[in-house]
Design an enzyme around this catalytic site. Structure first.
Site, PDB file in Angstrom:
ATOM      1  CD  GLU A   1      50.685   9.276  67.919  1.00  0.00           C
ATOM      2  OE1 GLU A   1      51.481  10.151  68.304  1.00  0.00           O
ATOM      3  OE2 GLU A   1      49.462   9.475  67.785  1.00  0.00           O
TER       4      GLU A   1
ATOM      5  CG  ASP B   1      48.664   8.464  71.189  1.00  0.00           C
ATOM      6  OD1 ASP B   1      48.096   7.927  70.219  1.00  0.00           O
ATOM      7  OD2 ASP B   1      48.714   9.685  71.358  1.00  0.00           O
TER       8      ASP B   1
ATOM      9  CG  HIS C   1      42.368  12.402  67.571  1.00  0.00           C
ATOM     10  ND1 HIS C   1      42.533  13.467  68.435  1.00  0.00           N
ATOM     11  CD2 HIS C   1      43.592  12.150  67.057  1.00  0.00           C
ATOM     12  CE1 HIS C   1      43.797  13.844  68.426  1.00  0.00           C
ATOM     13  NE2 HIS C   1      44.471  13.067  67.615  1.00  0.00           N
ATOM     14  CG  ASN C   2      44.731  11.656  70.943  1.00  0.00           C
ATOM     15  OD1 ASN C   2      45.393  10.888  70.252  1.00  0.00           O
ATOM     16  ND2 ASN C   2      45.111  12.894  71.163  1.00  0.00           N
TER      17      ASN C   2
ATOM     18  CG  HIS D   1      48.303  13.550  73.950  1.00  0.00           C
ATOM     19  ND1 HIS D   1      48.325  14.926  73.875  1.00  0.00           N
ATOM     20  CD2 HIS D   1      48.267  13.118  72.659  1.00  0.00           C
ATOM     21  CE1 HIS D   1      48.284  15.299  72.611  1.00  0.00           C
ATOM     22  NE2 HIS D   1      48.253  14.221  71.857  1.00  0.00           N
TER      23      HIS D   1
ATOM     24  CD  GLU E   1      45.288   8.381  67.689  1.00  0.00           C
ATOM     25  OE1 GLU E   1      46.360   8.714  67.169  1.00  0.00           O
ATOM     26  OE2 GLU E   1      44.390   9.204  67.966  1.00  0.00           O
TER      27      GLU E   1
END
Length: 528
Positions: free
Chosen positions: A162, A115, A83-84, A128, A113
């Site tokens: 994302e 973003d 995650h992230n 983020h 992941e």
């Protein structure tokens, strides 16, 4: 003497067939003394070398290397997921770096992941959003992905997007993905035909799959029917799903959960094949309308609600699900992934940068099968004709609990946790079972006062395992403290099904130390 070794192999290691030949093979392989070899004997040094080898390990050597069937559909596997991935620290002011991707991929992670946001000079950036985390360029992330994706494993990597970018910068993203990754990026079904199911990890070796929004369906693209490229709305499920009935979220988080209104570019849409992100409505809706190539993402709290529904396991037998930490975990802490694996969720995304029991469990599950990042789910979680309920495992066909008896014998040269001169630890060993709710248990030995050099316990701990296929066993050593929380010394986690019966040492590397410990494992069906 040879007879002593044979007795040990038969009585302690539960070795039955060909004991004489096996004992002679061990002497030849591990005995350092030529004189002892001539006498067909094993010295104490040779015995320790045997116990410290892969043959003497608690981890069944047959399950260390790749041993599972890798030709099942992707949805039939647990997939090591991050995650992230770009973050090295917390979610508010942490440092973003491509090093996060390098570290995760080297650990066998198969789903990372990113973003994406509009950046300067037309170049998309990764960070983020709406926080003070530092920023890196999307093209640098893609470059690192191309260089490190298949260092630890040849099986496919899923790049979870994302997407918060404008159409113009989405086109730049698609250009970087296509030009930098080249043939590694999967842009069309494998055989060029309309697929009827997800391909397998074996089919997708060496391929990178993009997970994201897609205009229309896979069938439409194969038939040459394409929607207006500007009519596909980017509705990022990772953001909208943050509204998870938590009434304590603050204004900055509330700002982040607003539904994205950007449009989706055809170029980026075309890069998505088998992992089309869709909003989850209900299990009934998914059973009727969902396609095999569609994937939904769930925040941890939403997942816990769905776990109570037996349909979740069946849903995950048909298509992929991704679970990720709540947006309230600003310190990059993790949830317990075991709860999600119990429901068959494949992509359980954790903050790899945060050490703790959650990552111990993740590393333990994926330590088998060649560290390839894919673990085949049990048969009862892959068969849509069965109804496995993790809350009531005794109702499933083939239910057969097992007993686990662990005798903790001794430890040697345990490291100090207090650097003060003259400090000595009071070690104890705790054995934890992580699995379905009925299997969750922990027991511990007595603590040994002021002896970290060669503590001796000879304590036996007993457990009943109701779903051995899903259980993980975690051994923890702590320094007992009667006035405060015990200090962590070391741990070792492995799947229950990978345990090799017998007497063996386990080793856990912790900073500047090797932690060995010795215990006896006895596996027998419970007397019921």
């Amino acid at each position: 003497m040879l007879q002593d070794l044979k007795d040990f192999l038969r009585e302690e290691q539960l070795h039955e067939d060909g004991v004489q030949q096996y004992a002679l093979k061990l002497i030849e392989r591990y005995e350092p003394s030529d004189t002892a070899k001539m006498l067909q004997a094993m010295t104490f040094d040779g015995f320790l070398m045997y116990l410290s080898s892969s043959e003497g390990s608690i981890f069944n050597p047959n399950m260390v290397d790749l041993y599972q069937d890798m030709t099942q559909p992707l949805c039939h596997y647990f997939i090591s997921s991050s995650h992230n991935t770009y973050l090295l620290e917390d979610q508010i002011r942490g440092h973003s770096s491509v090093e996060g991707y390098i570290r995760a991929l080297k650990r066998g992670c198969r789903c990372v992941e990113v973003d994406c946001w509009d950046g300067p000079n037309g170049e998309p950036i990764v960070y983020h959003g709406h926080t003070f985390t530092s920023k890196i360029f999307f093209k640098d992330v893609v470059t690192v992905l191309g260089n490190y994706a298949f260092k630890a494993s040849q099986y496919p990597v899923i790049l979870s997007i994302e997407n918060h970018c404008s159409v113009e910068q989405q086109k730049v993203m698609a250009q970087h993905l296509t030009q930098i990754l080249g043939d590694k990026l999967l842009k069309s079904p494998l055989d060029g035909k309309i697929p009827i199911g997800l391909p397998s990890p074996e089919d997708l070796k060496g391929k990178i799959l993009l997970k994201g929004k897609k205009i229309g369906g896979l069938e439409n693209c194969m038939n040459g029917v394409v929607d207006d490229p500007l009519m596909g709305e980017v509705s990022d499920e990772e953001d909208t799903a943050e509204i998870d009935d938590d009434h304590h979220r603050n204004d900055s988080i509330r700002h982040r959960v607003k539904k994205s209104k950007q449009r989706l570019s055809k170029e980026l849409s075309d890069c998505v094949v088998y992992c089309k992100s869709v909003h989850f409505s209900s299990f009934k809706h998914s059973q009727i309308h969902s396609k095999f190539y569609e994937i939904s993402s769930f925040t941890e709290s939403k997942t816990r609600k769905h776990i109570r529904e037996a349909e979740f396991v069946l849903h995950n037998a048909r298509q992929l699900s991704r679970v990720y930490p709540s947006g309230l975990r600003t310190d990059s802490s993790n949830f317990n992934p075991q709860d999600m694996w119990n429901a068959g969720c494949q992509i359980v995304a954790l903050n790899f940068q945060t050490a703790g029991v959650e990552m111990d469990l993740n590393d333990g599950l994926f330590s088998q099968n060649g560290h390839c990042g894919y673990i085949l789910k049990p048969t009862f979680m892959r068969n849509t004709d069965e109804r496995f309920d993790p809350e009531n495992p005794q109702n499933r066909d083939g239910y057969k609990p097992l007993s686990l008896s662990v005798q903790v014998i001794s430890g040697q040269q345990l490291p100090k946790v207090n650097i003060k001169e003259g400090s000595i630890i009071d070690p104890l060993v705790r054995v934890e079972i992580h699995g379905v709710p009925l299997d969750q248990a922990k027991q511990e030995t007595r603590y040994i006062d002021n002896n970290g050099f060669n503590p001796v316990w000879h304590d036996t701990l007993q457990f009943t395992i109701h779903v051995p296929e899903l259980a993980l066993v975690r051994f923890v050593v702590e320094d007992y403290d009667k006035t405060s929380k015990n200090d962590f010394v070391g741990q070792f986690t492995l799947p229950f099904i990978c345990i090799q019966p017998g007497t063996s040492p386990f080793h856990q590397i912790i900073p500047s130390y090797t932690f060995p410990n010795t215990y006896r494992i006895l596996l027998n069906p419970p007397s019921m």
